[in-house]
Motif scaffolding. Structure first.
Motif, short mmCIF file in Angstrom:
data_model
loop_
_atom_site.label_atom_id
_atom_site.label_comp_id
_atom_site.label_asym_id
_atom_site.label_seq_id
_atom_site.Cartn_x
_atom_site.Cartn_y
_atom_site.Cartn_z
N THR A 7 -2.18 -7.57 8.14
CA THR A 7 -0.77 -7.94 8.08
C THR A 7 -0.30 -8.13 6.64
O THR A 7 0.87 -7.98 6.37
N LYS A 8 -1.22 -8.46 5.73
CA LYS A 8 -0.85 -8.60 4.33
C LYS A 8 -0.66 -7.26 3.64
O LYS A 8 0.01 -7.18 2.62
N SER A 46 -10.12 -12.54 13.31
CA SER A 46 -8.93 -13.22 12.82
C SER A 46 -8.69 -12.92 11.34
O SER A 46 -7.57 -12.66 10.92
N ARG A 91 -5.49 -10.84 9.65
CA ARG A 91 -4.67 -11.39 8.56
C ARG A 91 -4.65 -10.43 7.38
O ARG A 91 -3.61 -10.27 6.73
#
Length: 111
Positions: free
Chosen positions: A109-110, A102, A106
């Motif tokens: 995606t940043k 997870s 994240r």
């Protein structure tokens, strides 16, 4: 059990177990046992640890109730006192793996 209402006794007992399992060699020993009772010589083979080191950690695990000795003739075999312990360790590992995936998603995606 409601974790927010844990009493001091519960917290101290749980912290003691986590501290004990904070030593990688102890976790290695528990995993090497699996669901079988094994003699010390087999634990030494599977972990690559010395006899002195294995005996030291087995004593700590035994005193905490995380392994139980079983005499078979001249040999002492060590077993998990309950197969649930191995399942708890497996579930904790799966939970940590899911959390790590997870975090990686994240981060991607940043970017």
């Amino acid at each position: 059990m409601n974790i927010s209402s844990c009493d001091d006794y519960f917290v101290k007992r749980l912290a003691k177990v986590f501290k004990l399992l904070g030593e990688p060699n102890r976790v290695r020993i528990l995993c090497s046992l699996g669901l079988e009772c094994r003699p010390v010589t087999e634990i030494i083979e599977q972990t690559g640890m010395t006899q002195t080191n294995v005996s030291f950690h087995l004593r700590a695990l035994r005193e905490a109730g995380l392994v139980r000795p079983e005499r078979r003739g001249p040999f002492i075999y060590y077993c998990l006192p309950d197969p649930k312990l191995l399942h708890i360790l497996e579930e904790l590992t799966a939970w940590m793996d899911a959390k790590q995936k997870s975090v990686k998603r994240r981060k991607k995606t940043k970017l």
